[in-house]
Design a protein around this motif. Sequence first.
Motif, PDB file in Angstrom:
ATOM      1  N   LEU A 104       0.805  -1.221   0.000  1.00 39.27           N
ATOM      2  CA  LEU A 104       0.000   0.000   0.000  1.00 39.27           C
ATOM      3  C   LEU A 104       0.837   1.270   0.000  1.00 39.27           C
ATOM      4  N   GLY A 105       2.155   1.143   0.300  1.00 39.80           N
ATOM      5  CA  GLY A 105       2.973   2.348   0.416  1.00 39.80           C
ATOM      6  C   GLY A 105       2.506   3.217   1.549  1.00 39.80           C
ATOM      7  N   ALA A 106       2.103   2.573   2.680  1.00 38.47           N
ATOM      8  CA  ALA A 106       1.504   3.309   3.787  1.00 38.47           C
ATOM      9  C   ALA A 106       2.563   3.942   4.673  1.00 38.47           C
ATOM     10  N   GLY A 107       2.155   5.006   5.367  1.00 36.76           N
ATOM     11  CA  GLY A 107       3.069   5.669   6.312  1.00 36.76           C
ATOM     12  C   GLY A 107       3.247   4.866   7.596  1.00 36.76           C
TER      13      GLY A 107
ATOM     14  N   ARG B  76     -18.090  -3.466  17.339  1.00 38.61           N
ATOM     15  CA  ARG B  76     -19.176  -4.136  16.643  1.00 38.61           C
ATOM     16  C   ARG B  76     -18.673  -4.932  15.437  1.00 38.61           C
ATOM     17  N   GLY B  77     -17.363  -4.901  15.209  1.00 38.55           N
ATOM     18  CA  GLY B  77     -16.785  -5.648  14.104  1.00 38.55           C
ATOM     19  C   GLY B  77     -16.836  -4.891  12.787  1.00 38.55           C
ATOM     20  N   GLU B  78     -17.059  -3.571  12.841  1.00 37.04           N
ATOM     21  CA  GLU B  78     -17.144  -2.769  11.620  1.00 37.04           C
ATOM     22  C   GLU B  78     -15.780  -2.168  11.297  1.00 37.04           C
ATOM     23  N   ALA B  79     -15.359  -2.362  10.087  1.00 39.21           N
ATOM     24  CA  ALA B  79     -14.084  -1.779   9.658  1.00 39.21           C
ATOM     25  C   ALA B  79     -14.216  -0.256   9.651  1.00 39.21           C
ATOM     26  N   LEU B  80     -13.147   0.408   9.988  1.00 37.18           N
ATOM     27  CA  LEU B  80     -13.123   1.868  10.040  1.00 37.18           C
ATOM     28  C   LEU B  80     -12.286   2.357   8.848  1.00 37.18           C
ATOM     29  N   VAL B  81     -12.952   3.037   7.876  1.00 34.73           N
ATOM     30  CA  VAL B  81     -12.274   3.554   6.683  1.00 34.73           C
ATOM     31  C   VAL B  81     -12.521   5.057   6.630  1.00 34.73           C
ATOM     32  N   ILE B  82     -11.476   5.847   6.819  1.00 33.55           N
ATOM     33  CA  ILE B  82     -11.600   7.310   6.859  1.00 33.55           C
ATOM     34  C   ILE B  82     -10.594   7.897   5.883  1.00 33.55           C
ATOM     35  N   GLU B  83     -11.097   8.724   4.941  1.00 33.57           N
ATOM     36  CA  GLU B  83     -10.219   9.332   3.938  1.00 33.57           C
ATOM     37  C   GLU B  83      -9.611  10.643   4.417  1.00 33.57           C
ATOM     38  N   ASP B  84     -10.305  11.349   5.315  1.00 33.88           N
ATOM     39  CA  ASP B  84      -9.776  12.595   5.871  1.00 33.88           C
ATOM     40  C   ASP B  84     -10.388  12.765   7.258  1.00 33.88           C
ATOM     41  N   THR B  85      -9.583  12.635   8.285  1.00 34.64           N
ATOM     42  CA  THR B  85     -10.096  12.672   9.652  1.00 34.64           C
ATOM     43  C   THR B  85     -10.676  14.035   9.995  1.00 34.64           C
ATOM     44  N   THR B  86     -10.212  15.073   9.304  1.00 33.58           N
ATOM     45  CA  THR B  86     -10.734  16.412   9.619  1.00 33.58           C
ATOM     46  C   THR B  86     -12.136  16.608   9.069  1.00 33.58           C
ATOM     47  N   LEU B  87     -12.546  15.733   8.117  1.00 32.98           N
ATOM     48  CA  LEU B  87     -13.872  15.871   7.508  1.00 32.98           C
ATOM     49  C   LEU B  87     -14.821  14.778   7.930  1.00 32.98           C
TER      50      LEU B  87
ATOM     51  N   ALA C 277      -0.306  10.091   6.790  1.00 35.58           N
ATOM     52  CA  ALA C 277      -0.156  11.451   7.350  1.00 35.58           C
ATOM     53  C   ALA C 277      -0.904  12.503   6.516  1.00 35.58           C
ATOM     54  N   SER C 278      -1.458  12.100   5.410  1.00 28.26           N
ATOM     55  CA  SER C 278      -2.201  13.040   4.559  1.00 28.26           C
ATOM     56  C   SER C 278      -3.516  12.379   4.130  1.00 28.26           C
ATOM     57  N   PRO C 279      -4.499  13.167   3.689  1.00 27.34           N
ATOM     58  CA  PRO C 279      -5.764  12.581   3.231  1.00 27.34           C
ATOM     59  C   PRO C 279      -5.521  11.604   2.073  1.00 27.34           C
ATOM     60  N   ARG C 280      -6.296  10.542   2.031  1.00 19.68           N
ATOM     61  CA  ARG C 280      -6.122   9.533   0.974  1.00 19.68           C
ATOM     62  C   ARG C 280      -7.467   8.881   0.677  1.00 19.68           C
ATOM     63  N   THR C 281      -7.719   8.708  -0.625  1.00 21.98           N
ATOM     64  CA  THR C 281      -8.934   8.002  -1.051  1.00 21.98           C
ATOM     65  C   THR C 281      -8.610   6.529  -1.179  1.00 21.98           C
ATOM     66  N   TRP C 282      -9.274   5.697  -0.361  1.00 23.87           N
ATOM     67  CA  TRP C 282      -8.977   4.256  -0.321  1.00 23.87           C
ATOM     68  C   TRP C 282      -9.841   3.540  -1.333  1.00 23.87           C
ATOM     69  N   SER C 283      -9.196   2.798  -2.217  1.00 27.15           N
ATOM     70  CA  SER C 283      -9.937   2.046  -3.226  1.00 27.15           C
ATOM     71  C   SER C 283     -10.479   0.755  -2.632  1.00 27.15           C
TER      72      SER C 283
END
Length: 971
Positions: free
Chosen positions: A47-50, A97-108, A144-150
Motif C-alpha cells: 500500500l505504500g503506507a506511512g 461491533r466488528g465494523e471496519a473503520l475507513v476514513i479518507e480525511d479525519t478532519t472531515l 499522514a495526509s488525506p487519501r482516497t482508499w480504493s
Amino acid sequence: MSRSEELSREQLLDRQTFQLGLLDQLQDQNDPAQIAARATAALAQKLGAGRCGFASVAPDGAALQVEAEQCHGMPALLGKTHVHDVAGAEGFAALCRGEALVIEDTTLAAPARGQAPDGETRSMIVYPLLRNGSLDALLYVHEASPRTWSAQEITLVQDVAFRAREAFDRASAQAQLRTGEQRYRELFNSIDIGFCIIKVSFAEDGRPTDYLFLEVNDAFAAQSGITDAPGRWMREIAPGHEQHWFDLYGRVAKTGIPEQVELPATGLDGRWFMVNAYRIDAPELHHVAVLFSDLTGRKETERALERSREELEAAAAAADLGRYDYRPREGRLTWDDRCRALFGLSPGVPVSYEGSFLAGLHPDDRESANAAVAAALDPAGPGRFDAEYRTIGIEDGALRYVSAHGLAFFDNGAASRLIGTVQDVTKDREATAALREVSERLRLASRATNDAIWDWDLRTDRVTWNEALFAVYGHPPSEAEQTSHWWLDNIHPDDRSRVYASIHLVIDSDATDWSDEYRFRRYDASYADVLDRGYLIRDADGTPIRMVGALLDVTTRKATERLLEQEHERLVHEIEETTAERDRAEEALRQSQKMEAVGQLTGGLAHDFNNLLTGISGALEMMQLRIAQGRVTELEKYSVAAQGAVRRAAALTHRLLAFSRRQTLDPRPTDVNRLIFDVEELIRRTVGPHVEVETVGKAGLWTTLVDPNQLENAIINLCINARDAMPDGGRITIETANCTLDEREARERDLAPGEYVSVSVTDTGTGMAPDVVSRAFDPFFTTKPIGEGTGLGLSMIYGFARQSGGHVRIDTHLGAGTTMCIYLPRHMEAPDVEAEAGTGSSILEQDAPTDAGCILVVDDEPTVRMLVVEVAEDLGYDVMEAFDGQSAMRIIQTHAGIDLLITDVGLPGGMNGRQIADAALSLRPALKVLFITGYAENAVIGSGQLAPNMALVTKPFAMDSLAARIREIMD
C-alpha cells in the motif's frame, strides 16, 4: 455486493497473487511476532503506507499490545497503547461491533465514524478481529495526509487481517495450522484462473532452456489445455513452445522481480495468455509461481475487429470516403485525414465540432447542417444523418461540395455517438451545374425568338450568333467580330449609351430579364428597328456568367407605329384646341367662383382695415399736430398706437394670403385654443350675422406641431361650408379636445395609435348624404350649382391634415347637421409665442460705424425706398437707390463696390426683384441680397430654399427689424 465482486479481473488476479505470496511467507512460520511482522511489512509495502501495524486487544477491550509495526515517515506506536491511539475515541464503538473503520480525511469525518487518533494521522483503515463477539485484535493502516482508499486496498487490508489472524492461530495450535493448510489448499484450487509452480532449468551459459511443472491447481488444465502436467517438462509437452516463455520465467527466477505480460503460445493451439509470474522459495531452487488466464477468445475478437477495421479502411480508401466519429456527451470529434482534407486541414490536425466542423462550413449551409446533426441525435428521430453541404477550406480556402451520411447510437434514451462517412462530390456538382447551364441556355434560346439568336459569355466577352445575323441583317459571319464591342459599334450612335446602360443595369443587379428597342445597322449601312431581349444566367453564387437572347426585326411595326403616332398627334392637337377653349370657359367660371369667395370675406376685412387705417391715420395727424404745438413729449403714445395698428394689419394680410394658399408656410408647435380664439372674430364676419358662432377650448389642451396659417385656413373653410349648409341660419360650434386612440380606434380613423389634438366644427345644417360623404374629399368636388359659390371643397383640408400626420373625419346625418373633426398628433414642445417688443435700445439708436460698405436699394414705392435708404444710412452705409430693374442694372454695371442689394420682389419695367438679383450675381457672385416682399415668398424662392448669401423681409416690417436684418446679412 462484496468488495471482491467490485474488482476487475486484473485486480482479482493481483489480489490473489498477493494473497498467495503472503500465504507462502506465513505458512512455515510458528512465531506469532514473525507472522505479524511479515504480514504488516508486506501490507505496508503493497500500500505504500506511512504506518501499518498489528495489535492484540487486552481482555478489557481498550488496552492494546502492538505486536508488529512498519513505519515510513510516521512515528511508531510499538508497545502498549490504547485503542484510541490507533482508531480514535469515536471509532472504538464501531470496532467493537466488528465494523471496519475507513476514513479518507479525519478532519472531515463525521464524529460518529472517528476522529484523528493523534496529530499525525489524516486518513486510516482499521480492521477489527473479533473472537466470541469481543474485540480480540486489529490491523491498522495510517497515512499522514488525506487519501482516497480504493475497494482493492480495503480488500487487501481485510485479506491481510485474516491471513495474519490465521497465522496467529496456526502458531498457537497445531490443529489450527492444519486448518490453515487446508484453507490454503482450498483457496489454491478455488481460484478460477490457472496457477502453477514451476522449476526453471538453465543451460551452462545461463540461458533458460525448459521448465518443470511441480504443482498445478484445478483450473490449470482448463486455462492451458494441458493435462497431467505435474512432473512433466514443457519441451516434452509442447516442443514448439516459444522461447519468450522460457526467457520470461528465467528472468523472474534469477532476479526475483515479478512480471505481468500478455504473450502468445503458438505451441498450445495458438492461445494467448495473460501471466503474473513471481519467484518463490529459495532463489537457488529457481521456483516460479505463475498465475495466468486464457486470453485467446478476447484476442480472436480483437483480431476480427482489426480485420474488419482494415477492410473498412480499404473500402473507404477505395471509395475516397472520409470517416468521422462524434461523441456528443464528451464533445469529442474524431476525423481521419481524408475527412480533414475535405475541410482544408492538414493531416493529424486536432479537430472539434465547433472549431472545425461548423467553422469549415459555407456560411449559407452552416445552420442547415447543424440542424441535420441535431435531428440525427434526437431520440425521437430516425437516427440517421444524411446531408449535403459546402465547405470553405480552413487552411486553403477552397470551396468543396460534400455528401455526408451517418448513423446515431443511443444509450438510455440519449445520443451517445454519431459515426459515418463523408465524400467529395465537387466534380459531380460542377458537372451538374455545367449541364444545367447548357440546358438553361437551350431553354432560354427557345424562349427568346427564332430570329437572330446570340449567346454572350460574360467571362470571356465572346458573343456567338446564329445564321440569322446574315440572313436578316446581311452581316457575313466571317466579318462579324465575336465580341460585345462589335455589337455596340453597330448600334445607332444616338441609342448606344442608353442600350449599354440598360443591359448593364440588369447584369449588375440581381435581375435576369432584359429587353430594349434600338436601331441596329445592317451590312448596307441602313438601320433596322429591332426589339432585343436577353436572359441572364448566374452561377450558384449569383455571379452573372452568360446571357442568351434574340434580335427581332420590328422595322415594319415601328413604321406603322410612327404613322399612328403622327395621326395621334394630329388628333391630340385638335383635342387640345377644343380643350383649351373649354378650359378658358371653365377658368372664367372658376375665376367668378373665386371672386365670389373673396367677396364673402371682403366685408369683414374692409371693416377691420378701415378701423386700422383710421388708427394709423389719426395717430399720424395727432403726431403732426403735437409737433406743431411743440408738445413732443406726447408723441410716443401715438407712435405706439400706430405701430400696433400696423401689426394687426399685417396679421390680417397674413391670414388673407394663407386663405388664398399663396404663401409658403411652416409647421410650428401651436396652441390650438389660442388659434381658434384669434380667428373667431374673422369667422363671425365671414359667416354673417344670421349664424351664431360658439368657440369652446379644452382646458389643458396639448400642443400640436402644425402650420397655424393652414389650420386657420382649414377652420375658415369648414365654417364657410357649415354656413352654406344652414341657408336659414343656425349655430356653428368650434371645439378642441385631447384624445388618446387605442389600436381599434386608430384603425377606424386610419391613424397610428397614440395621443392627438382634435379640432371639430359642428353645424346644425342639412347634413350630407352617404354618396356625398364618400366623395367629399375628392379634388374639385362640390355640391354647389354653378353661380352659387365655390363650395371650396375639402380636398385641401384633407391633404393638409394627412401631411401633418393626422386625419379628417366626417360625422353627419341628413337633417341633423354635420361635424368635421381634424385630428393632429400631440407635440411635446411648448407652443411658439410671438415675441413681445423689446425694451432695449434700438439698433438705429446705436452709433453707426464709418465706412461700413455700400448698399443699393431698389423699390418702386418712393416712401418705402426713402425709409429703407434712411435706415441704411443711419447704419453707416453708403447708399444708392433705383426705382426699377433697368436703372438698378445700370448702377450695378458701373459701380463695382456694391456689397448689398436690397430689392422689392414686385417691380415695374419687366424685371422683378429675383431677376435683378440673378443678373447681379452673375456679374458679382459675392454680392449679398436682401429681398423685400409684401406678397408671396414663393415668388422669391420657388419650391427651393434661399442661397446662403440671400435673406427675406416681409412687408410690413418695423424699421428696427429691417436694420437688424441688414446687420445680420452683412455680418
